[in-house]
Design an enzyme around this catalytic site. Structure first.
Site, PDB file in Angstrom:
ATOM      1  N   HIS A 116       0.863  -1.183   0.000  1.00 49.18           N
ATOM      2  CA  HIS A 116       0.000   0.000   0.000  1.00 49.18           C
ATOM      3  C   HIS A 116       0.902   1.236   0.000  1.00 49.18           C
ATOM      4  CE1 HIS A 116       1.077   0.137   4.212  1.00 49.18           C
ATOM      5  NE2 HIS A 116       0.572  -1.076   4.398  1.00 49.18           N
ATOM      6  N   HIS A 118       4.031   1.298   2.139  1.00 49.17           N
ATOM      7  CA  HIS A 118       5.203   0.616   1.570  1.00 49.17           C
ATOM      8  C   HIS A 118       5.849   1.478   0.480  1.00 49.17           C
ATOM      9  CE1 HIS A 118       2.793  -3.062   2.843  1.00 49.17           C
ATOM     10  NE2 HIS A 118       3.945  -3.273   3.442  1.00 49.17           N
ATOM     11  N   VAL A 145       2.186   6.504   7.131  1.00 44.34           N
ATOM     12  CA  VAL A 145       1.342   7.070   6.071  1.00 44.34           C
ATOM     13  C   VAL A 145      -0.110   6.760   6.432  1.00 44.34           C
ATOM     14  CG1 VAL A 145       0.796   7.026   3.607  1.00 44.34           C
ATOM     15  CG2 VAL A 145       3.160   6.794   4.365  1.00 44.34           C
ATOM     16  N   ARG A 166      -3.559  -5.146   6.612  1.00 45.44           N
ATOM     17  CA  ARG A 166      -4.697  -5.814   7.247  1.00 45.44           C
ATOM     18  C   ARG A 166      -5.959  -4.944   7.257  1.00 45.44           C
ATOM     19  NH1 ARG A 166      -0.415  -8.138  10.703  1.00 45.44           N
ATOM     20  NH2 ARG A 166      -0.506 -10.412  10.512  1.00 45.44           N
TER      21      ARG A 166
END
Ligand code: PAF
Length: 275
Positions: A30, A33, A175, A186
């Protein structure tokens, strides 16, 4: 972009004196990352993203089998970010004799049995065991992690220092979604109602920070006020810790970190805030 599975395929960058910035992940990438990848790309040398859902860090009743696996989308994101290499090791590449027979890292109780370690007693041993192996195999010069997993970051810094691994561990800010929910792979487990409730955690942390500035600095008081500010969530823990050592504080002060975990339905959320 190179995609590889084995250590041999990891290019001979290091033999050519190139620095390697590793972003270890379990996939389901996401924007959090992607911010780590963007940080890796600021470093000299090559960027390397590993994708490996590490069985050793999951407890017997946890979500190893359900953990989202979205490889095609992950590879597209890495390509778009200009990652030099994505490394997707097989389980035997990390644990040649199987996970059960692997020698592992043991984290001292003072770090691994507090905060998330209370409900996940083997988690940090599992994280350190895999990150150690990823660092050794990749010969990374820098490894980049998110501050959302603040306890993980502090423990990994200690691991490389204690084991004298020649790598710099770098942390990147959390973030958040527009409503403040910290991004997490998750979060996709949340129903739309839960997703709405989940955002109250960060709002409650912000309220706690404001109340702290007004003099409410006893963690027991902050804890009960925070729970009443997010009534749909069930607090697992709220602690105030020293920013470097994770030492638990009864009285919070500027520069400490508030660390929280709470259940939103069946999904456990974690977050933290510098105060
Ligand atoms: O933070 C994670 O995604 C994992 O704990 C890590 C660091 C990739 C180790 O499996």
């Amino acid at each position: 972009m190179i995609i590889c599975e084995t250590r041999e395929e990891l290019t001979n960058w290091r033999n050519n004196q190139l620095e390697v910035s590793l972003v270890p992940t379990m996939g389901a990438l996401h924007d959090g990352h992607l911010s780590l990848i963007q940080e890796a790309k600021k470093h000299r040398g090559r960027s390397l993203v590993s994708i490996f859902v590490n069985p050793k860090q999951f407890g017997p009743n946890e979500d190893f089998d359900q953990y989202p696996r979205t490889l095609d989308a992950d590879l597209k994101k890495c390509e778009d970010e200009g990652v030099d290499c994505v490394w997707i090791p097989k389980e035997r590449g990390i644990y040649p004799e199987g996970v059960e027979n692997a020698i592992g890292i043991t984290v001292p109780d003072s770090l691994s049995k507090v905060l998330c370690g209370v409900s996940r007693p083997h988690f940090f041993d599992g994280v350190c065991t895999v990150v150690y192996r990823l660092l050794i195999l990749s010969k990374a010069t820098t490894a980049i992690f998110g501050e959302k997993d603040f306890q993980q970051l502090i423990i990994l810094k200690k691991m490389v220092s204690d084991l004298m691994i020649p790598v710099t561990i770098s942390g990147c800010p959390i973030v958040r979604e527009t409503d403040g929910l910290a991004m997490s792979s998750r979060n996709r487990y949340l129903s739309s109602k839960e997703r709405h409730n989940a955002a109250t955690l960060y709002q409650a942390l912000l309220t706690a920070k404001k109340e702290l500035s007004e003099g409410i600095n006893d963690i027991s008081v902050i804890r009960s006020r925070l729970q009443s500010n997010c009534p749909q969530l069930t607090l697992d823990y709220l602690e105030c810790v020293d920013h470097d050592t994770l030492e638990l504080k009864q009285t919070c002060k500027n520069g400490d970190r508030l660390c929280v975990a709470a259940w939103c339905g069946q999904t456990r959320l974690i977050d933290n805030l510098m105060i």
